[in-house]
Design an enzyme around this catalytic site. Structure first.
Site, PDB file in Angstrom:
ATOM      1  N   SER A  54     -46.610 -69.100  15.287  1.00 19.88           N
ATOM      2  CA  SER A  54     -46.774 -67.711  14.868  1.00 19.88           C
ATOM      3  C   SER A  54     -48.075 -67.438  14.109  1.00 19.88           C
ATOM      4  CB  SER A  54     -45.596 -67.286  13.980  1.00 19.88           C
ATOM      5  OG  SER A  54     -45.569 -68.034  12.773  1.00 19.88           O
TER       6      SER A  54
ATOM      7  N   SER B 229     -45.502 -73.429  13.997  1.00 22.86           N
ATOM      8  CA  SER B 229     -46.322 -72.235  13.830  1.00 22.86           C
ATOM      9  C   SER B 229     -47.729 -72.487  13.311  1.00 22.86           C
ATOM     10  CB  SER B 229     -45.616 -71.236  12.901  1.00 22.86           C
ATOM     11  OG  SER B 229     -44.550 -70.619  13.583  1.00 22.86           O
TER      12      SER B 229
ATOM     13  N   LYS C 260     -52.811 -65.766   6.488  1.00 21.50           N
ATOM     14  CA  LYS C 260     -51.782 -65.192   7.360  1.00 21.50           C
ATOM     15  C   LYS C 260     -51.054 -64.077   6.616  1.00 21.50           C
ATOM     16  CE  LYS C 260     -47.860 -66.858  10.178  1.00 21.50           C
ATOM     17  NZ  LYS C 260     -47.086 -68.086  10.519  1.00 21.50           N
TER      18      LYS C 260
END
Length: 494
Positions: free
Chosen positions: A178, A202, A97
């Site tokens: 997210s 997330s 990420k």
């Protein structure tokens, strides 16, 4: 990196000599465990595994369905594959990420233009552990910008730097967030695994929405250094994979002195408490869940139904109050030590205003602006008091109280309801996700594919007490073995 540059970069990595090799022996949805076995048996080699992933990224992510999960490729990936050290992840491509720091040619930006071209000085400790284990850092994944803490009107999976990530199962629908790109990339078979981060939902929300495994470990089990923060009280990295076995493999690399025994009969005699108050009201999701309960009973689990989770609403409200205060403190400290043009939340807010057309075409930065006003000593002290109470209510007086009352090994419920349509003008549709209790407590939370509703994936959650991570993984692995609910995405256009 725009799509044209991404395609040119990928083409450079896909050298003619490598492209002449056969890819058909590597399945598009090969797990880490399967690929590791192939590499050990010399049925393939790291360079070919890498080429397979790069080819998938070109065909699925940047053209074709255009999932748009991969934000940036590592230009050193081919060299890393050629000289991957021996270890449990030897030659295995891993995506990260874009809020996890790497000290290489790639950026670490949380999807924001404000952090471009001011690269970190060192790898995050978790990245160093992956490299030492032999992993090939393939690239960075898109995310909800700033891990979805900028605005209440945000669209999950959108960032100014990366644009919009879409759900591989139904491209018109949200990938959630997210860790949107990490989930979508693994679900689409672009890489066998990715590392996401979670503050509240997330990891587990996009994993369940995209039909893969997501594991949020006990906070502190994996080093949080080198991760762009929201609040150190809840932030943690975690694995996003095709199987629980792969998540367990990564946990044994990411966390120090972590071991797990995935016993096939882990469900036998296990006491599982049903959080009815967190199951939602979608009849099709509830029907899937009832079928799962029958399978769990057949595997020898003892189902305690219902189990109430005390204090969860108050804990969640207190956590949100403290999180906005902690955001300013933690982000200011991070930006100052990192350096660059933006060294505080105030400067970040100003940057976004100065670049409004690129940074805020769809939603603003209300949470940032609220947080910036919460910096007085009195307010910070209030936040510390609220945080202490939130963790106590969610943990010892919440999850732990429920587990102890019924002598339970874990709490279970459907992770999510089907995600909604993407609408950049209106933002997220905010379907039910069971994440807050474990997130606020800092306790482990695993989501495993449960089934499909309206062509969209649903997950099953296993939550436990602090440091029960190995037990939670073992229960989830045994459930996965008896259900095998994951299936490849169809990349549907409606």
């Amino acid at each position: 990196m725009n799509r044209r540059r991404m395609l040119l970069s990928t083409a450079a990595l896909l050298s003619p000599a490598s492209c002449s090799r056969v890819y058909s022996d590597i399945h598009p949805y090969s797990t880490l465990t399967l690929l590791s076995g192939m590499l050990k048996a010399r049925a393939t080699e790291p360079a070919l595994v890498l080429q397979h992933c790069l080819k998938r990224i070109v065909e699925i992510d940047k053209t074709g369905p255009c999932v748009n999960a991969v934000l940036e490729l590592n230009p050193a990936a081919k060299d890393l594959a050629d000289r991957a050290p021996a270890g449990p992840l030897h030659g295995l491509p891993i995506l990260l990420k874009d809020n996890i720091e790497t000290a290489d040619a790639m950026q670490t930006t949380a999807g924001s233009l404000a952090l471009l071209n001011h690269k970190p000085k060192a790898d995050a400790p978790l990245v160093a552990r992956l490299r030492a284990a032999g992993a090939v850092i393939l690239g960075k994944t898109n995310l909800s910008e700033w891990a979805n803490i900028r605005s209440p009107n945000s669209t999950s999976g959108w960032s100014a730097r990366g644009g919009l990530t879409r759900n591989p199962h139904r491209l018109t629908h949200s990938a959630s967030g997210s860790s949107s790109g990490s989930a979508a990339a693994v679900a689409a078979g672009l890489a066998p695994a990715a590392i996401g981060t979670e503050t509240n939902g997330s990891i587990v929300s996009p994993a369940s929405a995209c039909g893969i495994v997501g594991f949020k470990p006990t906070v502190g089990l994996i080093s949080g250094a080198g991760i762009i923060p929201i609040t150190h009280h809840q932030d943690t990295a975690g694995p996003m994979t095709l199987t629980v076995e792969d998540a367990a493999l990564l946990m044994q690399i990411l966390a120090e002195n972590f071991t797990v025994d995935l016993k096939p009969d882990a469900l036998k005699g296990a006491r599982l408490g049903v959080l009815r108050g967190h199951c939602g009201k979608n009849p099709e999701v509830l029907a899937l869940f009832e079928t799962a309960l029958e399978k769990l009973r057949a595997a020898g689990a003892i189902i305690v139904d219902p189990v109430k989770l005390p204090n969860f609403r108050e804990a969640g409200a207190l956590s949100w109050k403290s999180m906005l205060i902690e955001l300013r403190t933690d982000l200011n400290a991070y930006l100052e030590q990192r350096g660059g043009d933006v060294r505080s939340l105030a400067e970040l807010i100003a940057f976004n205003e100065a670049h409004r057309s690129e940074e805020m075409p769809h939603f603003a930065q209300e949470f940032f602006e609220q947080s910036e006003k919460l910096g007085t000593p009195e307010i910070i002290a209030e936040g510390e008091t609220a945080r202490e109470k939130a963790r106590r209510l969610a943990g010892p007086e919440g999850i732990d109280a429920a587990l102890l009352e019924h002598h339970l090994d874990a709490l279970i419920c459907p992770t999510n309801d089907p995600v909604g349509l993407i609408d950049l003008a209106k933002g997220d549709t905010n379907e039910r996700v069971a994440s807050t209790p474990a997130a606020v407590a800092g306790y482990p939370h695993l989501t495993v594919p449960l089934g499909f509703v309206e062509g969209l994936p649903i997950g099953l959650s296993f939550m436990g007490t602090a440091n029960a991570d190995a037990r939670i993984l073992a229960l989830g692995n045994a459930f996965e073995d008896i259900t095998k609910a994951r299936r490849p995405p169809g990349f549907l256009e409606k």
